[in-house]
Design a protein around this motif. Structure first.
Motif, short mmCIF file in Angstrom:
data_model
loop_
_atom_site.label_atom_id
_atom_site.label_comp_id
_atom_site.label_asym_id
_atom_site.label_seq_id
_atom_site.Cartn_x
_atom_site.Cartn_y
_atom_site.Cartn_z
N ARG A 1 -28.72 -50.76 -23.77
CA ARG A 1 -28.34 -49.81 -24.82
C ARG A 1 -28.98 -50.18 -26.15
N ASP A 2 -29.06 -51.48 -26.46
CA ASP A 2 -29.70 -51.91 -27.69
C ASP A 2 -31.19 -51.58 -27.68
N ALA B 1 -32.53 -49.16 -26.00
CA ALA B 1 -32.61 -47.70 -26.11
C ALA B 1 -32.40 -47.23 -27.55
N GLU B 2 -31.49 -47.86 -28.26
CA GLU B 2 -31.25 -47.48 -29.65
C GLU B 2 -32.47 -47.82 -30.52
N GLU C 1 -30.08 -41.28 -22.68
CA GLU C 1 -28.75 -41.13 -23.26
C GLU C 1 -28.77 -41.34 -24.77
N ALA C 2 -29.62 -42.26 -25.25
CA ALA C 2 -29.72 -42.49 -26.69
C ALA C 2 -30.40 -41.33 -27.41
N ALA D 1 -34.84 -45.06 -29.91
CA ALA D 1 -34.42 -43.87 -30.65
C ALA D 1 -34.79 -43.97 -32.13
#
Length: 307
Positions: free
Chosen positions: A189-190, A192-193, A19-20, A196
């Motif tokens: 999410r962190d 994953a970011e 998703e990222a 990225a």
């Protein structure tokens, strides 16, 4: 557009990574095909990474970056290293684990330069992750990320859900020792970011600890979970070292905290406050997951004698 290959990509951390990457990358995932894709932009190739022939047969494409989320054993890494997909990539991002740090020789909190050949306390998982890191160590453009406990929506590990289930049903929570053991978290999410950023080249290659700010104790964590759920909780402290903590608690009774200074200095560190991330997680669990109280065999025995 950057061509990204994600090894894994449909479960918990892998899903967050995909998703990222989707806004800026053409994403291909390699996995066993056991879970459905949720976005039509994702391309899937299917193979079992333990099977060298099938893995090499499907990894004939050309990619700019490779993100390895599912490499948990050395065979997983060996079977992709000599494929065209890896040979042509400019960057390789390996999601490792804080379980590589060998306690007793340094930390906690652990620093990236501390001994990292795997701690047997994690039942072989940390040692295997460390072996994977060593196999990858010669790759140009390699970034290794070492998170502690990862949490958030889609978590496949029953950790926060385990504890909330007991709080919401008024059942006791059996806590190892005095509850002071320190733990640290990283929102998926962190993580994953950060992946990225490594793929985009804004995070320089290297080895980084990835985790939210500071530590909390088991006691602190239980209090925060109860506050977020709007319920009380009853902790029963267990001092029986003959019973492993994982027989009745979702964490081992081991300090797991990291020094994240190296990553924080780059500006790519974790940003989600733990309380905010847990609120989001509880909302997701209530909508999609399970908060059923399913006691372990050890809990059943203790509950029978606990008022």
């Amino acid at each position: 557009m950057t061509r990204a290959l994600v090894l894994g990509g449909t479960r918990f951390v892998g899903r967050a990574v995909v998703e990222a990457l989707l806004p800026s990358c053409e994403v291909t995932v390699l996995n066993r095909g056991t879970r459905p894709l949720w976005d039509p932009r994702i391309v899937q190739v299917v193979a079992d990474r333990r099977d060298a022939a099938s893995t090499r047969a499907v990894l004939r494409g050309s990619y700019d970056v490779v993100v390895d989320v599912s490499g948990t054993e050395p065979v997983h890494v060996r079977n992709v290293l000599d494929t065209p997909a890896v040979a042509g990539a400019v960057r390789y991002v390996y999601v490792s684990s804080a379980a590589v740090y060998r306690r007793g020789h340094a930390g906690p909190p652990f620093h990236e330069d501390d001994p990292a050949d795997g701690d047997p306390a994690w039942g072989g998982y940390g040692e295997d992750k460390a072996r994977c890191e060593r196999l990858l160590s010669g790759l140009p453009g390699l970034t290794v990320l070492r998170p502690p406990y990862v949490y958030g929506p889609h978590n496949t590990e029953p950790r926060e859900s385990f504890l909330w289930a007991r709080m919401l049903t008024g059942q006791p929570i059996f806590v190892p020792g005095d509850g002071r053991t320190g733990i640290q978290f990283c929102h998926a999410r962190d993580l994953a970011e950060t992946v990225a950023a490594a793929c985009a080249g804004t995070l320089p290659p290297g080895v980084y600890n990835v985790g939210g700010p500071g530590r909390c104790s088991f006691t602190d964590y239980l209090g925060l979970l109860a506050e977020i759920a709007g319920t009380g909780h009853r902790a029963v402290h267990v001092h029986d070292e003959e019973v492993p903590a994982r027989a009745y608690f979702p964490f081992r009774d081991l300090e797991l905290t990291l020094d994240t200074t190296r990553l924080d200095r780059t500006g790519a560190g974790a940003a989600t406050p733990l309380a905010d991330g847990l609120r989001e997680t509880l909302a997701w669990l209530r909508a999609h997951g399970s908060l059923a109280d399913e006691p372990t065999e050890q809990e059943k025995k203790w509950r029978a004698t606990t008022l």
